[in-house]
Scaffold this active site. Structure first.
Site, short mmCIF file in Angstrom:
data_model
loop_
_atom_site.label_atom_id
_atom_site.label_comp_id
_atom_site.label_asym_id
_atom_site.label_seq_id
_atom_site.Cartn_x
_atom_site.Cartn_y
_atom_site.Cartn_z
N ASP A 1 0.85 -1.18 0.00
CA ASP A 1 0.00 0.00 0.00
C ASP A 1 0.90 1.23 0.00
OD1 ASP A 1 -2.61 1.19 0.21
OD2 ASP A 1 -3.19 -0.50 1.47
N ASP B 1 -3.25 4.47 -2.44
CA ASP B 1 -4.41 4.89 -1.65
C ASP B 1 -4.99 6.21 -2.15
OD1 ASP B 1 -6.02 4.46 0.86
OD2 ASP B 1 -5.07 6.36 1.42
N GLU C 1 -6.58 3.27 -6.07
CA GLU C 1 -7.87 3.23 -5.37
C GLU C 1 -8.66 4.46 -5.78
OE1 GLU C 1 -9.92 3.20 -0.95
OE2 GLU C 1 -8.14 4.40 -1.35
N HIS D 1 -11.05 -3.67 3.06
CA HIS D 1 -11.04 -3.26 4.47
C HIS D 1 -11.95 -2.08 4.77
CE1 HIS D 1 -8.27 -0.68 2.37
NE2 HIS D 1 -8.23 0.15 3.40
N ASP D 2 -12.53 -1.45 3.75
CA ASP D 2 -13.42 -0.31 3.94
C ASP D 2 -14.89 -0.64 3.74
OD1 ASP D 2 -11.37 1.52 4.50
OD2 ASP D 2 -11.03 1.93 2.37
#
Length: 536
Positions: A102, A204, A267, A328-329
């Site tokens: 990430d 990200d 993302e 994860h969101d």
């Protein structure tokens, strides 16, 4: 048709996301770590995974659990050391696997040395590395921009009597990517990890990186409803997705291309047409802007069929698709669609055209875990408790076995385990042929051995009130007809004219081995794969 070669390994792979805090604790502190990941590489290889993506592991005060970074070129002691990372990198590569990190370029921690310098005085050389502005005439924030985690996106700083901008927490000040010194510093961060051997990055909130230079107010969102996050009160047309971001992405892409055989995944939560711009032109953008269509589309055959067609139709020439069912969101896929349809969802994810990304634990049917209010850790949930927006329920520890702490740790984990972990875990599912885990293993093995499923074209066949069907076909390779029943009732299916083949897979084990030449009834909550061939 795309063919597999070393420079395009990311087209034929399956990406498996690891949230490191919750994957495997190797040292008994209740938090997962890098050595825990190393312990479980054999499991991932047994599952058929070739590429892992690890959420942030950098030194951090953990205000947002690693997305607030105080050192971009280190490893937080919670997760291990740089030496542990090097060992992980070697273990991954020795297995012929790939490792993605990430990369979090939009913001740092407010404890990063860069920001400490920046806020020390208005004339500090790093002042312009972040976004500082005077107060509005009334003494309030410079504009109406809102933070993703609630409240204004501007934080008053008493030391220098100005506001700084933070798109997320006040502990996460946004870097000023219009400053070329910032650009070079962050490109050097990428170089650091690429020199260590990482195979690429998931970047990200890449669409947040550049803001409107005039700081114009965002317009009111006419579709806002009270259950939404407060951030959604406005449409972020000036605080995100600015044209200049593409020049910066091109710099990142150029750097990765210099290292060769690396991948950059962005993302980006944007409508499809705006998402496509992030592919760039002539290989100038992200290799794959993450496609979150399946996270945002109602679980309905017609709606999903239309969404797939719109996405496929919008892809630029040479653009490679990708699909995501969980991260994860977001809520766990099983919690969104139900246990029966989670098996159908697995078939959809692993048979569509493009690179699929799996989220840890989905392969054993992990569900959202109810977290009591006094145990909520996620800042989004803590800052807006009345909205019920905590992401903790989808971040709970991996369920490895039926022991007290699920084989994740030898002590109480940082988040509670699911109540069903004693029965629903990797060890129990390994031994049960019809388990979700073994369903994923079969699907992954089929996909990875099939040129048509890895690289073939996508051809829609049917999308009605119950069924979604499509064909995947590569040149000089067996093609497949995939039929999904997205309802809890049986449904008749009539194959296209002149199409016949053998049923090779069914989530309900219905009809496997039979030859299909005419209509048949799809079972409720079933997914079937037919290998297209002539009748013997």
């Amino acid at each position: 048709m795309d063919t597999h070669n070393d420079a395009q390994w990311w087209k034929g792979t399956i990406i498996y996301q690891i949230y490191p805090r919750s994957f495997k604790d190797s040292n008994g502190d209740g938090v997962g770590d890098l050595n825990g990941v190393i312990e479980k590489l054999d499991y991932l290889q047994h599952l058929g995974i070739e590429t892992i993506w690890i959420s942030p592991i950098y030194p951090s005060p953990m205000a947002d659990f690693g997305y607030d970074i105080s050192d971009y070129c280190g490893v937080d002691a919670l997760f291990g050391t740089l030496e542990d990372f090097d060992r992980l990198m070697n273990e991954v590569h020795n297995r012929g696997m790939k490792l993605l990190l990430d990369f979090v370029p939009n913001h740092s921690s407010n404890l990063h040395p860069w920001f400490l310098e920046s806020r020390s005085s208005k004339d500090n050389p790093k002042r312009s590395w972040y976004i500082w502005k005077d107060a509005a005439p009334d003494g309030g924030p410079p504009n109406n921009w809102l933070a993703m985690f609630g409240g204004s996106a501007w934080q008053w700083d008493e030391t220098t009597s100005q506001y700084y901008y933070h798109g997320f927490l006040s502990e996460q000040p946004d870097l000023n990517w219009r400053n070329e010194a910032v650009q070079e510093a962050m490109l050097n961060v990428m170089r650091f990890w690429l020199d260590k051997g990482v195979d690429g990055f998931r970047v990200d909130v890449i669409w947040h990186m550049v803001k409107d230079e005039l700081l114009r107010d965002n317009p009111v969102n006419p579709d806002y409803t009270p259950e939404m996050a407060t951030y959604n009160q406005l449409l972020p047309v000036f605080s995100t997705d600015q044209p200049e971001v593409h020049r910066i992405i091109n710099k990142m892409r150029t750097l990765l291309d210099h290292y060769k055989d690396k991948v950059m995944i962005g993302e980006i939560y944007l409508p499809i047409q705006r998402l496509m711009a992030y592919y760039g032109q002539d290989d100038s953008g992200a290799h794959m802007p993450f496609n979150f269509t399946l996270l945002e589309t109602p679980w309905d055959a017609k709606a999903i069929g239309l969404a797939i067609d719109q996405y496929e139709g919008a892809l630029p020439a040479g653009g490679w698709p990708n699909w995501v069912l969980g991260n994860h969101d977001q809520h766990r896929v099983l919690s969104r669609v139900g246990a029966a349809q989670a098996r159908v969802a697995a078939v959809l994810l692993l048979t569509l055209r493009g690179t699929p990304t799996m989220y840890y634990g989905d392969e054993i049917g992990m569900s959202d875990v109810k977290i009591p209010p006094n145990e909520i850790r996620d800042p989004q949930g803590l800052n807006m408790p009345e909205k019920g927006l905590s992401r903790d329920p989808a971040r709970t520890p991996m369920q490895w076995d039926g022991t007290t702490f699920g084989g994740f740790s030898t002590c109480q984990p940082w988040l509670r385990l699911a109540e069903d972990h004693k029965d629903n875990n990797v060890a129990s599912q390994m031994a049960y042929p019809q388990s979700m885990l073994n369903l994923y293993r079969k699907l992954i093995a089929l996909r990875q051995s099939s040129p048509s499923l890895k690289y073939g074209i996508y051809r829609p066949v049917l999308a009605n009130s119950q069924l979604l069907a499509y064909i995947r076909q590569a040149e000089n390779a067996p093609g497949y007809l995939i039929i999904l029943n997205l309802s809890d009732s049986p449904a008749p299916f009539l194959p296209p004219v002149n199409l016949s083949g053998e049923i090779i897979f069914s989530t309900n084990d219905a009809g496997v081995g039979e030859f299909l030449t005419q209509g048949f009834e799809m079972g409720a909550n079933d997914a079937t794969i037919v290998e297209i061939k002539e009748r013997p």
